[in-house]
Structure formats: structure tokens, C-alpha cells
Enzyme design. Structure first.
Site, PDB file in Angstrom:
ATOM      1  NE  ARG A   4       5.451  -5.828  10.534  1.00 30.67           N
ATOM      2  CZ  ARG A   4       6.117  -5.384   9.398  1.00 30.67           C
ATOM      3  NH1 ARG A   4       7.151  -6.395   8.760  1.00 30.67           N
ATOM      4  NH2 ARG A   4       5.690  -4.504   8.792  1.00 30.67           N
TER       5      ARG A   4
ATOM      6  NE  ARG B 218      11.224  -6.662   3.233  1.00 34.42           N
ATOM      7  CZ  ARG B 218      10.309  -5.750   3.613  1.00 34.42           C
ATOM      8  NH1 ARG B 218       9.960  -5.162   2.493  1.00 34.42           N
ATOM      9  NH2 ARG B 218      10.181  -5.663   4.650  1.00 34.42           N
TER      10      ARG B 218
ATOM     11  CE  LYS C 181      -0.742   0.063   5.101  1.00 30.22           C
ATOM     12  NZ  LYS C 181      -0.002   1.480   5.242  1.00 30.22           N
TER      13      LYS C 181
ATOM     14  NE  ARG D 170      14.919  -4.801   6.414  1.00 30.18           N
ATOM     15  CZ  ARG D 170      14.438  -3.807   5.881  1.00 30.18           C
ATOM     16  NH1 ARG D 170      14.625  -2.557   5.607  1.00 30.18           N
ATOM     17  NH2 ARG D 170      13.158  -4.182   4.895  1.00 30.18           N
TER      18      ARG D 170
ATOM     19  NE  ARG E 243      -0.123   2.235  12.512  1.00 31.89           N
ATOM     20  CZ  ARG E 243       0.626   1.381  11.515  1.00 31.89           C
ATOM     21  NH1 ARG E 243       0.156   0.348  11.156  1.00 31.89           N
ATOM     22  NH2 ARG E 243       1.475   2.109  11.105  1.00 31.89           N
TER      23      ARG E 243
END
Length: 210
Positions: A167, A123, A13, A156, A88
Site C-alpha cells: 500500500r 495492530r 490523516k 487483519r 489520489r
């Protein structure tokens, strides 16, 4: 046009918000960025936020909303804005409504959890120069080594599978209910994320015009 972009972490997004911002010439307003901006400028709400941050506490909704209200009064928001990362929760959305902030449309970028987990957990980043890679979509020439500086590629903490899944759980429990909230107001449009960014962008622009 006053917009809100919704989507799970990793759904893309932020990328879509940046494209819309450029095409419509309206600012992309990220909660984290405007809080940092308020801290630097020393506004009344910024100083309130600083008191919480300095004591290691989360900045409460009323302060975040106050910072957003201040930001929306800037001249660059006269023709519209994009809220990216706020609200949120339903209480935050209700506070926006109570504040009199008019929202014209809410775009929800839908991507499956499996795709997001693969996208984020794959990633990698060079620990020296910061160049990004992906174990599937953007591989280095030599496994684990940066093409530019030969630095080691690392994952990371935010991209570790357990962190990504946690999350996503928070998103589904706290943020996803916003879809129903804005659907009831007749403002929600759903865009199904595609494999290529430009394909998702094309669908997003169609949704804006609907």
C-alpha cells in the site's frame, strides 16, 4: 475553507480530518462513504457506480468525480469541506480543477514508512467483539486474549507487513506526486506527524492558520 488532506495509509490523516471537521464545523468527505451514500440514494452517478461495482470493476475517475461534485453541492458544504482520500492521483486533481472546485489549502501529514509499518503491522483486533489492540502501544492484559470478552486477537490482512508495504508503494508512486502539484499552486502545508495525536493536531491547526 475548502481543504484536502494528504498522507500515506496509517499516517493518521483521517483522525486529523475528523478533528478539523469538528472544530471548523465543516464536513469530512471520504470517497468510500460518499460512493456508498450515492449507491443507497440511487442518484444518477450512484447508479453508474453500481454498474461498475456489480460487474467487479473499479469505479472510473469521471464517475467518482461526478459523485463528489454532487456531494459538494449539499448545503453543509457552503462554509467549506475536507476531502479525505481524494484526489489520489494528479489526473484526479486536474479534474477537480477543471470542474471549478476551489481548494484553499492542502495539508500533508508526513510520517516515515518505518513508523507506519510498525504502527499498522502491530495492530490486532478481537475476532469476537472487535476491540482494537496494539502489540506495542495498547497491549491486552493477557497476550493474544481480549480483555473484554476473552476472544482471540487476530491480525487483519490489511495490517500484514507485506500488505502495508504494498500500500505504501502505491501511495508513493500514485499519490505522493500530488504534493508537488499543490506546492506549485502555493497551497501545500506539510505537518510532521508526532508520537501523540494531540501534538499532531496542534501542528495541523497552526498550518491551517498560516
Amino acid at each position: 475553507m475548502n481543504l484536502i488532506l494528504l498522507g500515506a495509509p496509517g499516517a493518521g490523516k483521517g483522525t486529523q480530518a475528523a478533528v478539523i471537521s469538528e472544530r471548523l464545523n465543516i464536513p469530512q468527505i471520504s470517497t468510500g462513504n460518499i460512493i456508498r451514500e450515492a449507491l443507497r440514494s440511487g442518484t444518477e452517478m450512484g447508479l453508474k457506480a453500481k454498474s461498475y461495482i456489480d460487474s467487479g470493476k473499479l469505479v472510473p475517475d469521471d464517475v467518482v468525480i461526478g459523485i463528489i461534485k454532487d456531494r459538494l453541492q449539499n448545503d453543509d458544504c457552503q462554509n467549506g469541506f475536507i476531502l479525505d482520500g481524494f484526489p489520489r492521483t494528479i489526473p484526479q486533481a486536474e479534474a477537480l480543477d477543471e470542474m471549478g472546485v476551489r481548494i484553499d489549502k492542502v495539508i500533508d501529514i508526513e510520517v516515515s514508512d518505518d513508523v507506519i509499518v510498525t504502527r499498522l503491522s502491530g495492530r490486532r483486533v478481537c475476532e469476537k467483539c472487535g476491540r482494537p489492540y496494539h502489540i506495542v502501544d495498547l497491549k491486552p492484559r493477557v497476550d493474544g486474549i481480549c480483555d473484554d470478552c476473552t476472544g482471540a486477537l487476530i491480525q487483519r490482512k490489511d495490517d500484514q507487513i507485506d500488505t502495508v508495504k504494498a500500500r505504501l508503494e502505491i501511495y508513493h508512486s500514485e499519490t505522493e506526486p500530488l504534493k508537488g502539484y499543490y506546492e506549485a499552486q502555493g497551497k501545500l502545508s506539510v505537518v510532521f506527524g508526532q508520537g501523540k495525536v494531540d501534538e499532531t493536531t496542534a501542528l495541523t491547526m497552526v498550518a491551517l492558520e498560516a
